[in-house]
Design an enzyme around this catalytic site. Sequence first.
Site, PDB file in Angstrom:
ATOM      1  N   ASN A  11      46.691  37.411  43.694  1.00 50.95           N
ATOM      2  CA  ASN A  11      46.714  38.804  44.141  1.00 50.95           C
ATOM      3  C   ASN A  11      45.455  39.443  43.588  1.00 50.95           C
ATOM      4  OD1 ASN A  11      47.031  41.552  44.515  1.00 50.95           O
ATOM      5  ND2 ASN A  11      49.140  41.599  43.802  1.00 50.95           N
ATOM      6  N   ARG A  13      44.410  42.304  43.495  1.00 53.11           N
ATOM      7  CA  ARG A  13      44.575  43.608  42.847  1.00 53.11           C
ATOM      8  C   ARG A  13      45.007  43.469  41.385  1.00 53.11           C
ATOM      9  NH1 ARG A  13      47.744  47.660  46.545  1.00 53.11           N
ATOM     10  NH2 ARG A  13      45.876  48.912  46.834  1.00 53.11           N
ATOM     11  N   CYS A  14      45.367  42.272  40.981  1.00 51.12           N
ATOM     12  CA  CYS A  14      45.887  42.015  39.636  1.00 51.12           C
ATOM     13  C   CYS A  14      44.771  41.494  38.733  1.00 51.12           C
ATOM     14  CB  CYS A  14      47.013  40.988  39.732  1.00 51.12           C
ATOM     15  SG  CYS A  14      47.587  40.364  38.143  1.00 51.12           S
ATOM     16  N   SER A  15      44.550  42.161  37.613  1.00 47.48           N
ATOM     17  CA  SER A  15      43.477  41.743  36.704  1.00 47.48           C
ATOM     18  C   SER A  15      43.737  40.358  36.118  1.00 47.48           C
ATOM     19  CB  SER A  15      43.288  42.773  35.586  1.00 47.48           C
ATOM     20  OG  SER A  15      44.447  42.851  34.778  1.00 47.48           O
ATOM     21  N   ARG A  18      42.821  37.866  38.848  1.00 46.54           N
ATOM     22  CA  ARG A  18      41.355  37.767  38.961  1.00 46.54           C
ATOM     23  C   ARG A  18      40.786  37.003  37.769  1.00 46.54           C
ATOM     24  NH1 ARG A  18      41.909  43.274  40.105  1.00 46.54           N
ATOM     25  NH2 ARG A  18      40.863  43.780  38.133  1.00 46.54           N
TER      26      ARG A  18
END
Length: 117
Positions: A11, A13-15, A18
Amino acid sequence: MNDDIIRIYHNNRCSKSRGAYQVIAAAGLPAEVIDYLNHPPSRDELIRILALLGMRPAEIVRRGEAEFKENYAGRTLTDDEWLDALLAHPILIERPIVVRGDKAVIGRPPEKVLELL
């Protein structure tokens, strides 16, 4: 599955997700990135992932998500019912999940991915 290919259920959007991807990229390894919110795993694939993780469906549920709080908090579900919930609402699947060959980890913290490299 080719042992050289790493599959990351990601995802963007998830740190943490990433960060796990960055660990893989820094190692220079090929990776198949799966946007699991838009392309959730099949039931069989999710069962395989859980087996590789050595976990039951309830153990990968994101309990902080609104979907969980509104529909599942305080409920006791069977493994099959949790599988149904995870497939119906992939936002509930813990992330990132990284699979390589016959091993898998949840990349929290992202350094957990190093176990597969």
